[in-house]
Design an enzyme around this catalytic site. Structure first.
Site, PDB file in Angstrom:
ATOM      1  N   TYR A 160       0.713  -1.089  -0.080  1.00 13.10           N
ATOM      2  CA  TYR A 160      -0.110   0.081   0.056  1.00 13.10           C
ATOM      3  C   TYR A 160       0.799   1.229   0.007  1.00 13.10           C
ATOM      4  CZ  TYR A 160      -4.035  -2.837   1.053  1.00 13.10           C
ATOM      5  OH  TYR A 160      -4.924  -3.856   0.958  1.00 13.10           O
ATOM      6  N   SER A 195     -14.067  -4.409   0.077  1.00  8.37           N
ATOM      7  CA  SER A 195     -14.741  -3.632  -1.049  1.00  8.37           C
ATOM      8  C   SER A 195     -16.360  -4.011  -0.540  1.00  8.37           C
ATOM      9  CB  SER A 195     -14.436  -4.160  -2.574  1.00  8.37           C
ATOM     10  OG  SER A 195     -15.264  -3.209  -3.172  1.00  8.37           O
ATOM     11  N   PRO A 196     -16.814  -3.711   0.866  1.00  4.44           N
ATOM     12  CA  PRO A 196     -18.043  -3.874   1.063  1.00  4.44           C
ATOM     13  C   PRO A 196     -19.121  -2.824   0.271  1.00  4.44           C
ATOM     14  CG  PRO A 196     -16.947  -2.491   2.581  1.00  4.44           C
ATOM     15  CD  PRO A 196     -15.883  -3.060   1.709  1.00  4.44           C
ATOM     16  N   LEU A 197     -18.624  -1.953  -0.337  1.00  2.86           N
ATOM     17  CA  LEU A 197     -19.724  -1.087  -1.248  1.00  2.86           C
ATOM     18  C   LEU A 197     -19.358  -1.124  -2.645  1.00  2.86           C
ATOM     19  CD1 LEU A 197     -19.596   2.413   1.011  1.00  2.86           C
ATOM     20  CD2 LEU A 197     -20.733   0.319   1.355  1.00  2.86           C
ATOM     21  N   GLY A 247     -16.890  -0.848  -4.613  1.00  2.32           N
ATOM     22  CA  GLY A 247     -16.509   0.360  -5.475  1.00  2.32           C
ATOM     23  C   GLY A 247     -17.150   1.628  -5.430  1.00  2.32           C
ATOM     24  N   GLY A 248     -18.231   1.803  -4.275  1.00  2.00           N
ATOM     25  CA  GLY A 248     -18.981   2.910  -4.328  1.00  2.00           C
ATOM     26  C   GLY A 248     -20.394   2.588  -4.878  1.00  2.00           C
ATOM     27  N   LEU A 249     -20.638   1.534  -5.492  1.00  2.00           N
ATOM     28  CA  LEU A 249     -21.911   1.319  -6.118  1.00  2.00           C
ATOM     29  C   LEU A 249     -23.016   0.895  -5.144  1.00  2.00           C
ATOM     30  CD1 LEU A 249     -21.025  -1.398  -9.088  1.00  2.00           C
ATOM     31  CD2 LEU A 249     -22.204   0.895  -9.331  1.00  2.00           C
ATOM     32  N   LEU A 250     -22.721   0.523  -3.895  1.00  2.00           N
ATOM     33  CA  LEU A 250     -23.683   0.392  -3.011  1.00  2.00           C
ATOM     34  C   LEU A 250     -23.781   1.322  -1.921  1.00  2.00           C
ATOM     35  CD1 LEU A 250     -22.830  -3.521  -2.451  1.00  2.00           C
ATOM     36  CD2 LEU A 250     -24.656  -2.530  -3.976  1.00  2.00           C
TER      37      LEU A 250
END
Length: 329
Positions: free
Chosen positions: A53, A215-217, A219-222
């Site tokens: 990272y 990535s629980p969202l 990439g922002g879609l959720l």
């Protein structure tokens, strides 16, 4: 804050995991420190990072930011369960030699020492394999890990992005050696991407691994992307933009936002809360760029999803079904 044990271990960790991938590339050091302080103050004790990272010419930068935060003292290190990863090539561009990456005993030894130095700590709580290494046998990997555990440099080993059969292979090999084996698996898992339910999560549960979704969202879609787009608050980019270019995918996200709007729920908080209801999940990784995003993520711990909402989410985002029934009679 709610706590749970990490898989079959006695290690107690928070139900949310602080992801640090943005520290350095998108979030400066001072803000990163403020986010970590706020997380610890809220009781969030599980921090996840990786040696790579910082990316590009700044590989290792994120671990160094965490190290400078630990150096402030006040019990920060003792109160933190620290997880980092090994696999990527950490050599400077143009200076890469063989054995500078993946999971050979040589690279594991080299990578641990470098991470410990950047992090400014004597030990890593959970040392994770960032990807499978098809060329290195698990006998060699566990030999290297067992030495590091005996030296007190790491306490547990975990995996990331492993398929189910590799989780089984890794832990069967460890059992033959009398080693502890993997205690966690960090995988891509969210409402929109549920393939982990078919093989990875069942394997993790069978072998006593805690599941840590990244990535629980998605990439922002959720995270309410269409509403933000309509209000002019955010321009859709990257993976989210590519996905929403498909009319069927866009309709699915619209149905998701409409369902949550009907029940007075925030999309991002709901996506996290849904993961907290899933069998085998220890806690999803949240990767805030700002303190405000951390505050929003923490609210997910207070969200209760009704059976009506859960059923509606399953209709919009059906899972793959169990293995082998999903692909056989």
């Amino acid at each position: 804050m709610e706590y749970t044990q990490l898989g079959r271990t006695g290690l107690k960790v928070s139900r949310l995991v602080l992801g640090t991938m943005n520290f350095g590339p998108q979030t400066d050091e001072a803000t990163s420190h403020a986010i970590m302080d706020a997380a610890l103050d809220a009781g969030l004790n599980f921090f996840d990072t990786a040696n790579v990272y910082g990316w590009g010419e700044n590989k290792g930068r994120t671990e160094s930011i965490i190290g400078s935060w630990f150096a402030k003292g006040d019990g920060r290190r003792d109160r933190t369960v620290l997880a980092t990863k090994v696999y990527a090539n950490m050599a400077a561009e143009g200076d890469a030699w063989p054995n500078h990456d993946k999971l050979s005993a040589l690279n594991i030894r080299r990578a641990v020492e470098a991470s410990l130095k950047r992090l400014g700590t004597e030990y890593i709580d959970v040392y994770q394999f960032h990807h499978i290494d098809r060329a290195t046998p698990f006998e060699e990997i566990w030999q290297a890990v067992d030495v590091l555990i005996q030296q007190g440099k790491i306490l547990y080993a975990g995996s990331s992005n492993f398929p189910g059969y590799k989780i089984a292979q890794a832990n069967e090999t460890a059992a033959r050696r009398g080693s502890v084996g993997l205690v966690s698996e960090q995988c891509l898992y969210n409402l929109s991407e549920r393939r982990a339910e078919m093989e990875v999560i069942p394997a993790a549960q069978e072998y006593g691994l805690g599941v840590i979704p990244w990535s629980p969202l998605h990439g922002g879609l959720l995270g309410g992307v269409l509403k933000k787009e309509a209000e002019g608050k955010r321009r859709t980019e990257g993976r989210a933009a590519a996905t929403l270019a498909d009319p069927a995918a866009r309709a699915k996200i619209q149905a998701y936002e409409d369902l949550l709007d009907k029940h007075g729920l925030e999309p991002g908080e709901t996506a996290l809360a849904w993961l907290l209801t899933r069998p085998g999940v220890t806690g999803p990784i949240v990767g805030p760029r700002t303190p405000e995003q951390l505050t929003s993520a923490l609210r997910a711990l207070e969200v209760e999803l009704s059976e009506e909402v859960l059923s509606g989410l399953d209709e919009i985002f059906p899972g793959p079904g169990p293995s082998p029934e999903a692909f056989a009679w």
